[in-house]
Design a protein around this motif. Structure first.
Motif, mmCIF file in Angstrom:
data_model
loop_
_atom_site.group_PDB
_atom_site.id
_atom_site.type_symbol
_atom_site.label_atom_id
_atom_site.label_comp_id
_atom_site.label_asym_id
_atom_site.label_seq_id
_atom_site.Cartn_x
_atom_site.Cartn_y
_atom_site.Cartn_z
ATOM 1 N N ALA A 297 39.899 44.694 34.786
ATOM 2 C CA ALA A 297 38.628 43.952 34.821
ATOM 3 C C ALA A 297 38.885 42.452 34.976
ATOM 4 N N GLY A 298 38.147 41.848 35.889
ATOM 5 C CA GLY A 298 38.235 40.399 36.066
ATOM 6 C C GLY A 298 39.428 39.924 36.874
ATOM 7 N N LEU A 299 40.268 40.840 37.370
ATOM 8 C CA LEU A 299 41.435 40.440 38.156
ATOM 9 C C LEU A 299 40.979 40.038 39.561
ATOM 10 N N LYS A 300 41.143 38.766 39.856
ATOM 11 C CA LYS A 300 40.692 38.250 41.139
ATOM 12 C C LYS A 300 41.781 38.438 42.189
ATOM 13 N N THR A 301 41.372 38.984 43.327
ATOM 14 C CA THR A 301 42.311 39.199 44.420
ATOM 15 C C THR A 301 42.101 38.127 45.489
ATOM 16 N N PRO A 302 43.103 37.839 46.302
ATOM 17 C CA PRO A 302 44.398 38.509 46.364
ATOM 18 C C PRO A 302 45.291 38.132 45.192
ATOM 19 N N VAL A 303 46.252 39.012 44.919
ATOM 20 C CA VAL A 303 47.187 38.785 43.843
ATOM 21 C C VAL A 303 48.541 39.374 44.230
ATOM 22 N N VAL A 304 49.601 38.689 43.856
ATOM 23 C CA VAL A 304 50.951 39.193 44.096
ATOM 24 C C VAL A 304 51.351 40.067 42.909
ATOM 25 N N VAL A 305 51.876 41.250 43.187
ATOM 26 C CA VAL A 305 52.299 42.179 42.135
ATOM 27 C C VAL A 305 53.822 42.308 42.192
#
Length: 436
Positions: A297-305
């Protein structure tokens, strides 16, 4: 009485040298004059009476006996990096209980159950900073080198008990016994027997956290971790530049570190653990981990994993496939940092990965993994030290999650360490009871 002409005085049958006799007479005179004749005064041979206390300056009772340091020696510390950190902290707290300094122990550069022939002892100060540890932990626990020992033959051996009959109470009784006469007179107490990780646990989580706070990686390792984190941040900048909505933003693309336990040895271990404990939330498949990370929840993309995975033990080469749009997965080879890891022994590799996970914006791990559990403990302590009052939720400063426990909407469950636990059992052996 002319004190300057006295070489020795006899007081209640005890011979005193000149300086000691002078001090004693001054104290007696000061007490008499200060209490009976004058409410306050100063100037009598360095004697001052102030607020009902008498101070005698420049006066001491010399002793011919130097302070003798006492030490605790423990067996070589083995297993994974974080098992070794727990074993080391337990050894430190044992030394504290015995009112002794811990002699710098040997760690193990490799996993002995994987690489018996490669098991080589490695000095603590090859991984962690010795002086900084003592500086930060001063007044709580301390380390010494063997060169600090004056008589290495002044040793008494403490044989650790084992088996089911060796209870927590018996272990505590033994430690209390060795903290007293005649055992406490020996310069070194040498504990022999099982690995300190397997010793009974007598200390609260907050005491372990104090020891962990004092552990700082040597520059050689922290510099390598810097390179990995910098590479992840560079990838984030590339992702941002390719996204039209973010290209003008100065905000860095966040990175999520996932401690992805899907190696063959782990899956065998966790399946057996689920059967023994009658628990279903320990093992997680690759697909389950991917889905739950994508539902944070609330994880804003784009994101590096960043995937913190033991590449040499991994048999599945498809870990980069199947991630939700907006999540950009990288493991060591794709990130271009595999050479940084492969030239190092196991312990160094694990220490680099640990540091990378600790510095991530979001961390996701397995609550039955010691590695994941200690990362979360460090992140929890970090938030507490920063004055954060809210530790759980998607909007906290350094959020952590357990992917093996289902949260709301098939997301990973928010996770912080319960710092009021009376032992480190939940971290040492894992638990599905997490604080959030």
């Amino acid at each position: 009485m002319d004190l300057s002409n006295c070489k020795q005085l006899r007081f209640f049958g005890v011979h005193l040298n000149f300086l000691a006799a002078k001090c004693l007479v001054l104290v007696v005179i000061a007490l008499f004059l200060g209490t009976v004749l004058l409410p306050t005064f100063s100037g009598l041979g360095g004697v001052i009476r102030q607020n009902n206390f008498v101070f005698v300056h420049n006066c001491s009772f010399p002793s011919n006996q130097p302070v003798k340091l006492k030490f605790l020696e423990v067996p070589q510390i083995v297993w994974g990096l974080n098992n070794q950190k727990i074993a080391f902290a337990r050894a430190c707290l044992t030394a504290r209980m015995l009112n002794r300094t811990l002699l710098m122990p040997k760690l193990s550069a490799s996993l002995f159950y994987k690489e018996v022939e490669l098991l080589k002892p490695i000095s603590f100060d090859k991984i962690f900073q010795f002086e900084r540890f003592n500086s930060i932990c001063k007044g709580f626990v301390q380390l010494s080198r063997y060169s600090d020992v004056s008589n290495q033959s002044d040793v008494i051996v403490l044989q650790k008990g084992s088996g089911r009959r060796w209870t927590l109470e018996k272990d505590l009784e033994q430690l209390n016994q060795f903290s007293k006469h005649p055992y406490d007179a020996r310069e070194i107490i040498r504990i022999v027997g099982k690995n300190p990780f397997l010793w009974h646990d007598h200390w609260p989580t907050k005491d372990y956290a104090k020891v962990f706070e004092c552990l700082a990686l040597v520059e050689e390792i922290s510099t390598e971790a810097d390179k990995v984190v910098s590479k992840i941040r560079e990838i984030g900048m590339e992702v941002r530049s390719k996204n039209a909505m973010l290209s003008s933003s100065s905000q860095p693309v966040p990175f999520v570190a996932v401690h992805m336990r899907i190696e063959k040895d782990w899956m065998i271990h966790c399946k057996k653990l689920e059967q023994r404990l009658n628990i279903s939330e320990i093992c997680s498949s690759k697909e389950e981990i991917m889905a739950r990370v994508g539902n944070i929840a609330g994880l804003k993309t784009p994101v590096v994993v960043y995937l913190a995975v033991a590449d040499t033990l991994l048999e599945d080469n498809t870990v980069l496939n199947g991630w939700k749009d907006g999540l950009h997965p990288y493991e060591k080879k794709k990130l271009g940092v595999f050479d940084i890891y492969k030239k190092q022994p196991y312990l160094f590799q694990s220490a680099i990965d640990y540091e990378v996970c600790l510095r991530s914006d979001v961390f996701v791990g397995n609550s039955f993994s010691t590695f994941s559990s200690l990362v979360v403990l460090d992140r929890t302590q970090k938030m507490i030290k920063a004055g954060e009052t809210k530790l759980c939720g998607s909007d906290v400063r350094w959020p952590s999650y357990a992917y093996n426990i289902r949260g709301v909407g098939n997301s990973p469950h928010p996770w912080v360490t319960n710092m009021s636990d009376t032992s480190l059992t939940a971290i040492s052996y894992g638990s599905n009871h997490i604080s959030c």
